[in-house]
Design a protein around this motif. Structure first.
Motif, PDB file in Angstrom:
ATOM      1  N   TYR A  49       0.304  -0.858  -0.284  1.00 32.94           N
ATOM      2  CA  TYR A  49       0.173  -0.392   0.160  1.00 32.94           C
ATOM      3  C   TYR A  49       0.682   0.953   0.185  1.00 32.94           C
ATOM      4  O   TYR A  49       1.249   1.377   0.911  1.00 32.94           O
ATOM      5  CB  TYR A  49      -0.592  -0.206   1.106  1.00 32.94           C
ATOM      6  CG  TYR A  49      -2.280   0.717   1.286  1.00 32.94           C
ATOM      7  CD1 TYR A  49      -2.949   0.888  -0.123  1.00 32.94           C
ATOM      8  CD2 TYR A  49      -2.306   1.995   1.629  1.00 32.94           C
ATOM      9  CE1 TYR A  49      -3.606   1.882   0.204  1.00 32.94           C
ATOM     10  CE2 TYR A  49      -3.065   3.235   1.961  1.00 32.94           C
ATOM     11  CZ  TYR A  49      -3.883   3.512   1.058  1.00 32.94           C
ATOM     12  OH  TYR A  49      -4.910   4.713   0.326  1.00 32.94           O
ATOM     13  N   ALA A  50       1.224   1.963  -1.046  1.00 34.55           N
ATOM     14  CA  ALA A  50       1.904   3.043  -1.010  1.00 34.55           C
ATOM     15  C   ALA A  50       1.429   4.382  -0.225  1.00 34.55           C
ATOM     16  O   ALA A  50       2.676   4.723  -0.050  1.00 34.55           O
ATOM     17  CB  ALA A  50       2.264   3.183  -3.008  1.00 34.55           C
ATOM     18  N   PRO A  51       0.430   4.984   0.007  1.00 37.78           N
ATOM     19  CA  PRO A  51       0.611   5.596   0.869  1.00 37.78           C
ATOM     20  C   PRO A  51       0.667   5.524   2.089  1.00 37.78           C
ATOM     21  O   PRO A  51       1.170   6.965   2.801  1.00 37.78           O
ATOM     22  CB  PRO A  51      -1.542   5.958  -0.012  1.00 37.78           C
ATOM     23  CG  PRO A  51      -1.610   5.111  -0.530  1.00 37.78           C
ATOM     24  CD  PRO A  51      -0.521   4.230  -0.441  1.00 37.78           C
ATOM     25  N   ALA A  52       1.082   4.198   2.489  1.00 33.32           N
ATOM     26  CA  ALA A  52       1.226   3.510   3.793  1.00 33.32           C
ATOM     27  C   ALA A  52       2.607   3.361   3.553  1.00 33.32           C
ATOM     28  O   ALA A  52       3.272   3.724   4.708  1.00 33.32           O
ATOM     29  CB  ALA A  52       1.086   3.241   4.414  1.00 33.32           C
ATOM     30  N   GLY A  53       3.442   3.690   2.035  1.00 32.36           N
ATOM     31  CA  GLY A  53       5.073   3.240   2.578  1.00 32.36           C
ATOM     32  C   GLY A  53       5.408   1.676   2.569  1.00 32.36           C
ATOM     33  O   GLY A  53       5.810   1.327   3.653  1.00 32.36           O
ATOM     34  N   GLN A  54       3.754   0.927   2.309  1.00 37.58           N
ATOM     35  CA  GLN A  54       3.859  -0.098   3.210  1.00 37.58           C
ATOM     36  C   GLN A  54       4.149  -1.470   1.601  1.00 37.58           C
ATOM     37  O   GLN A  54       3.553  -0.948   0.798  1.00 37.58           O
ATOM     38  CB  GLN A  54       2.385  -1.188   3.802  1.00 37.58           C
ATOM     39  CG  GLN A  54       2.439  -1.748   4.253  1.00 37.58           C
ATOM     40  CD  GLN A  54       0.747  -2.415   4.670  1.00 37.58           C
ATOM     41  OE1 GLN A  54       0.246  -1.443   6.049  1.00 37.58           O
ATOM     42  NE2 GLN A  54       0.211  -3.396   3.947  1.00 37.58           N
ATOM     43  N   THR A  55       5.089  -2.403   1.839  1.00 39.71           N
ATOM     44  CA  THR A  55       5.481  -2.621   0.726  1.00 39.71           C
ATOM     45  C   THR A  55       4.589  -3.970   1.085  1.00 39.71           C
ATOM     46  O   THR A  55       4.085  -4.457   2.096  1.00 39.71           O
ATOM     47  CB  THR A  55       7.191  -3.293   0.900  1.00 39.71           C
ATOM     48  OG1 THR A  55       7.882  -3.999   2.202  1.00 39.71           O
ATOM     49  CG2 THR A  55       7.728  -1.981  -0.027  1.00 39.71           C
ATOM     50  N   ALA A  56       4.779  -5.432   0.601  1.00 39.25           N
ATOM     51  CA  ALA A  56       4.448  -6.436   0.593  1.00 39.25           C
ATOM     52  C   ALA A  56       4.823  -7.380   0.716  1.00 39.25           C
ATOM     53  O   ALA A  56       5.789  -7.339   1.233  1.00 39.25           O
ATOM     54  CB  ALA A  56       3.538  -7.043  -1.542  1.00 39.25           C
ATOM     55  N   ASP A  57       4.396  -8.556   1.811  1.00 37.32           N
ATOM     56  CA  ASP A  57       5.278  -9.221   2.408  1.00 37.32           C
ATOM     57  C   ASP A  57       4.142 -11.032   1.791  1.00 37.32           C
ATOM     58  O   ASP A  57       3.288 -11.330   2.148  1.00 37.32           O
ATOM     59  CB  ASP A  57       5.535  -9.648   4.276  1.00 37.32           C
ATOM     60  CG  ASP A  57       5.631 -10.575   4.179  1.00 37.32           C
ATOM     61  OD1 ASP A  57       6.397 -11.802   3.489  1.00 37.32           O
ATOM     62  OD2 ASP A  57       5.608 -10.691   5.956  1.00 37.32           O
ATOM     63  N   THR A  58       4.476 -11.579   0.881  1.00 31.66           N
ATOM     64  CA  THR A  58       4.222 -12.978   0.432  1.00 31.66           C
ATOM     65  C   THR A  58       5.132 -14.436   0.135  1.00 31.66           C
ATOM     66  O   THR A  58       4.689 -14.936  -0.298  1.00 31.66           O
ATOM     67  CB  THR A  58       3.856 -12.337  -1.701  1.00 31.66           C
ATOM     68  OG1 THR A  58       4.598 -12.618  -2.191  1.00 31.66           O
ATOM     69  CG2 THR A  58       2.945 -12.289  -1.110  1.00 31.66           C
ATOM     70  N   SER A  59       5.998 -13.951   1.358  1.00 32.95           N
ATOM     71  CA  SER A  59       6.694 -14.930   1.763  1.00 32.95           C
ATOM     72  C   SER A  59       5.954 -16.179   2.341  1.00 32.95           C
ATOM     73  O   SER A  59       6.836 -17.900   1.729  1.00 32.95           O
ATOM     74  CB  SER A  59       7.607 -14.762   2.355  1.00 32.95           C
ATOM     75  OG  SER A  59       7.145 -14.413   4.720  1.00 32.95           O
ATOM     76  N   GLN A  60       5.021 -16.116   2.972  1.00 33.95           N
ATOM     77  CA  GLN A  60       4.594 -17.568   3.434  1.00 33.95           C
ATOM     78  C   GLN A  60       3.481 -18.272   2.550  1.00 33.95           C
ATOM     79  O   GLN A  60       3.067 -19.002   2.246  1.00 33.95           O
ATOM     80  CB  GLN A  60       3.576 -17.038   4.459  1.00 33.95           C
ATOM     81  CG  GLN A  60       4.092 -17.052   6.146  1.00 33.95           C
ATOM     82  CD  GLN A  60       3.020 -17.172   6.855  1.00 33.95           C
ATOM     83  OE1 GLN A  60       2.205 -17.685   7.099  1.00 33.95           O
ATOM     84  NE2 GLN A  60       3.792 -16.852   8.222  1.00 33.95           N
TER      85      GLN A  60
END
Length: 419
Positions: free
Chosen positions: A46-57
């Motif tokens: 989520y770019a507006p929060a500076g949040q990058t994806a974590d899809t490792s699991q």
């Protein structure tokens, strides 16, 4: 394919009938199942929060499924809910990706929905804390700010989550993706289950919507699933943080809870009629988990707990409950004031999970019962290494109550360190 565990319920009053002879050959033999939940967890970008994806699991899921497929002793799989974390948006694409991944199970999979895939989809706190991509109430304007593609928005067309995180719409989507054919399990192989969608009490025709509630019998054990979401049974936390829960939210909880109670009653009636050696109940919610809140937060679970307690007492044979929700492995009897509790260490506190409760006993959260023929296992979830529980039901066994055995049941944790 060999048919296993078909229950036929007489339409009128859900009276149970005799199990077909096809199941008799399996009666008396041990049965092994794989149980898991709260997986795979991650985080949405989520770019507006500076949040990058974590899809490792999620990326580890094929190998995780492979470890279950490769165990020749496992006949069936149970998933106790939460197919993603509270930091992932509720989207059509994600639900479809899990449904696709589960098609690779070589064994039949029975799934009961968790709060993260429907009941909590509305949750968000701000643009910097987008939660599951829903929205939050703005008292100044009296409106809901949704998590939009470019920041908060009052325009539903901008929402990042499916139907702006509306719980009812998301539950309908879960049913569309995972329960489109009531009575048909996921994965592969054949396990004959009965769905409340087709075996509802005719006095309550609205119960037909609960396709996710199923029951079946195998090897002298009756299994039943009920849709009970974690948190507060989808009622104590008002959707979108509005000041007071809406009628739609209250009606959802009331209707589903009543249907769950009727379905549990039908399952125990079947178990008594068939002289089953035990009953296994699967639900997502840890109905005794305070999660830092007061006991009032758990009050809406009371009708379900009361039903389980009364029917278990009446059944007078071992009943095992499987749930996820609170993430840490735990083995106890929360319906007894004196039963021991064992479990893993909480990494957040360094203390054992049983210390979450006053007196190290979850009975304190609902201190109304004393049911000795009940046991509960919380399956580990949410963190790596990914883990499943290997559950064996042996109708000829009478194990003592330990941290890994109870009556006809025994189990062991199966962490997957290579993942």
């Amino acid at each position: 394919m060999r048919k296993r565990g078909l229950i036929t319920l007489v339409a009128v009053g859900l009276a149970s009938s005799v199990l077909p002879a096809a199941t008799a050959s399996a009666a008396g033999n041990p049965l092994t199942l794989a149980v898991f939940g709260d997986s795979p967890y991650g985080k949405s970008a989520y770019a507006p929060a500076g949040q990058t994806a974590d899809t490792s699991q999620f990326q580890k899921t094929p190998a995780f499924i492979g470890t279950i497929n490769s165990d020749p002793t496992v006949s069936d799989v149970i998933q106790v809910g939460d197919i993603h974390s509270g930091k992932e948006f509720c989207t059509e694409a994600y639900d479809a990706s899990i449904a696709s991944a589960w098609q690779t199970f070589a064994k039949p999979l029975v799934y009961t929905p968790g709060d993260n895939e429907w009941a909590d989809c509305h949750k968000a706190s701000s643009v910097t804390s987008p939660g599951q991509g829903g929205g939050f109430y703005d008292p100044a304007s009296g409106s809901i700010n949704y998590i939009g593609t470019n920041g908060v928005s009052t325009d539903p067309a901008d929402c990042v989550s499916y139907r702006c995180g509306n719980p009812l719409d998301n539950l309908a989507k879960v049913r569309q993706d995972f329960f489109a054919q009531p009575g048909r399990t996921l994965g592969n192989g054949e396990l004959n289950v009965v769905s409340q969608a087709t075996a509802y009490d005719p006095s309550h025709p609205a119960d037909a919507q609960y396709a996710e509630n199923v029951m079946w019998a195998q090897n002298d054990i009756v299994f039943v699933t009920v849709n009970v979401p974690g948190g507060s049974n989808n009622d104590t936390d008002p959707w979108y943080k509005v000041p007071t829960a809406t009628r739609a939210q209250t009606d959802e909880r009331t209707g589903r809870t009543a249907a769950d109670v009727r379905w549990l009653d039908a399952a125990f009636a079947e178990a008594r009629a068939e002289h089953a050696k035990g009953v296994v109940i699967s639900a997502q919610a840890d109905m005794w988990d305070l999660d830092g809140k007061t006991k009032d937060h758990l009050a809406n679970y009371e009708p379900i707990i009361s039903e389980i307690a009364s029917r278990t007492t009446e059944f007078n044979r071992p009943v095992l409950m499987l749930n996820g929700d609170s993430h840490l492995y735990r083995s106890d009897n929360p319906l007894s004031p004196t039963a021991p509790c064992t479990g893993e260490t909480d990494p957040a506190t360094g203390a054992g999970v049983c210390a979450h409760d006053p007196g190290d006993n979850a009975w304190n959260e609902h201190p109304y019962y004393n049911v000795p023929n009940f046991h509960r296992v919380v399956v580990h979830g949410s963190t790596t290494p990914l883990e499943w529980l290997k559950l064996t039901a042996d109708p000829n066994a009478n194990h003592p109550v330990t941290d890994t055995t109870y009556g006809p049941f025994s189990w062991q944790r199966m962490p997957q360190p290579q993942l």
